[in-house]
Enzyme design. Sequence first.
Site, PDB file in Angstrom:
ATOM      1  N   SER A 304      -2.514   3.507   8.431  1.00  0.00           N
ATOM      2  CA  SER A 304      -3.573   4.518   8.427  1.00  0.00           C
ATOM      3  C   SER A 304      -4.005   4.921   9.828  1.00  0.00           C
ATOM      4  CB  SER A 304      -4.777   4.034   7.612  1.00  0.00           C
ATOM      5  OG  SER A 304      -5.193   2.761   8.049  1.00  0.00           O
ATOM      6  N   HIS A 359      -8.927   3.587  12.188  1.00  0.00           N
ATOM      7  CA  HIS A 359      -8.866   5.014  11.862  1.00  0.00           C
ATOM      8  C   HIS A 359      -9.367   5.854  13.044  1.00  0.00           C
ATOM      9  CE1 HIS A 359      -9.284   3.924   7.297  1.00  0.00           C
ATOM     10  NE2 HIS A 359      -8.150   3.523   7.840  1.00  0.00           N
TER      11      HIS A 359
END
Length: 544
Positions: A304, A359
């Site tokens: 991610s 992230h």
Amino acid sequence: MALESNHAQLNSSRISIRISPKIWPFLTTFAFSCAILVAVAWSLPDSEHKNIVFGILMLLIALSSWVQWKKSLRLHVTKGTLTLQSPLGIITPITNICHVAVDPKGTLYFSLYDPQLIYPPEKVGLIDQTMEEGGYNFTIQGISKPVALKICKACNLSPDHLIENELVPEEVIDVESFQALLLKKSPYAPISYALFAMNILLFLVMLYAGVDLFQPTTEQLLAWGANVGTKTMDGEGWRLLSCAFLHIGLIHLGLNMFVLWKVGPFLERLFGSTIFLIFYVVSAIGGSEASLWWNEFGVSAGASGALFGIFGSLLGYLLAKPPGMSVAIMSQLRFWAINFIVLNIAFVFFLAGVDQAAHGGGALAGFLIGLLAGLMQKNAILKNPILKQGVLMLLGVGICWGSWFMLQKETADKFLAIKTFERFGKEEESLLMKFTKGEAGVRKAQITEEEFAILLATEITPAWSEYATKFNNFKKVPSRWSGWYPDFVVYLKTQVEAQTLLVEGIKTNDKSKVEEAHEKFADAAEMVKKITTEMKAKSKNKSD
């Protein structure tokens, strides 16, 4: 669009046609989305906000499905009237339609004799505006070509057939056409599919080796290359990249690979395979470094960070306004990238078990390298593609090494403190057992007090003293320790002082020193209770 006229007359007949959306595709999509949401919720640890966040997401999915269904095409042609209930909500006589055209995708383009004959009157302004922008009063999109021709037949109109021109990227104004143009120029996206295959293959190998399908243990993740500060900062820097190919269960893998499969090929064709790979790797490492900086005790894994990074790269690239794209395309892609980053971070901000630092760090690293790539694309000096890629690769290495250097400077002491504390936790029990056995031996006359003093002076006290010195010298410790760490350092010093006094009291036969030593041992025991309480409170606050 170029125009290829077709003047064949249709047979005049009274044909009625009604088009309305079927409900089952929307219900199926909604059910599938909810199933994925439930699976994701199940895979994450419980937290105070988990039910609230996923409840909001469920409502948003339901609202989105309902809005999409309401905006779907609803059309009725009968008794000389065209009623377009949605998405425009207009009614006009068929005799008011002077021209109709259809493109290869099935979109219908209508021109009217008199826009004032539209009902309701408040829609006239919208129709006039569309006429000024596109040359047609209104369009019907998202239908197939056979359905478009069926509508024309019901209206007893002969459509002109539009054919696609050979457009250059700067002339394209919609993302769908831009994607089709990129696909035509670059049919293959080898890096995206190779990354996809590597993630899947590693997961299958892990399963074959006995790793749990849905909930791998921390030990299993670390054995396969997950990112954790005490290992990564202690000579295992390769974990910064290896963790980006490792996933914490099937749900985690499925979500990330879905995004990579849908987005990766498009961005690879936009940037080029080599530059896309640079963006991906720099973002993955940047996300891992951010995770170490923020999550001092966390174990992180997953693609991610890299996926957020390629969206960040797109934002940075577009900020430089490189040639090769129209302003309309850049605006749409910018909105798309911002939506992905902001909405994903916002909706999982309060959830436990989601590495938001990875992230954000991946997005930031991607933005920086994307901005540099965009500026280089505008630079007329760097015309050779290989030279551009080489310079960009060096800049990417510079970003990774620069952030790694700052990370080490900021966190080296913290992770060394964590590792030392883990080692102390294992050794403390054996040291206390030695002490307790020595005391019991003296009481049972199995050893003399002098032998006990020698045991303390040679095996027990030096170890306590070494740990007391190490923990006292750490300049930075994890923020989670702030409440109890000062008391812990005092506890170690008190243990050393008590043991030293006890040894001196035994050797000199000084009972006052022995009594003072026992008082300090009692103080140390009270400190242990206080530290334990503070650690539990800190741990509870962290989990909340």
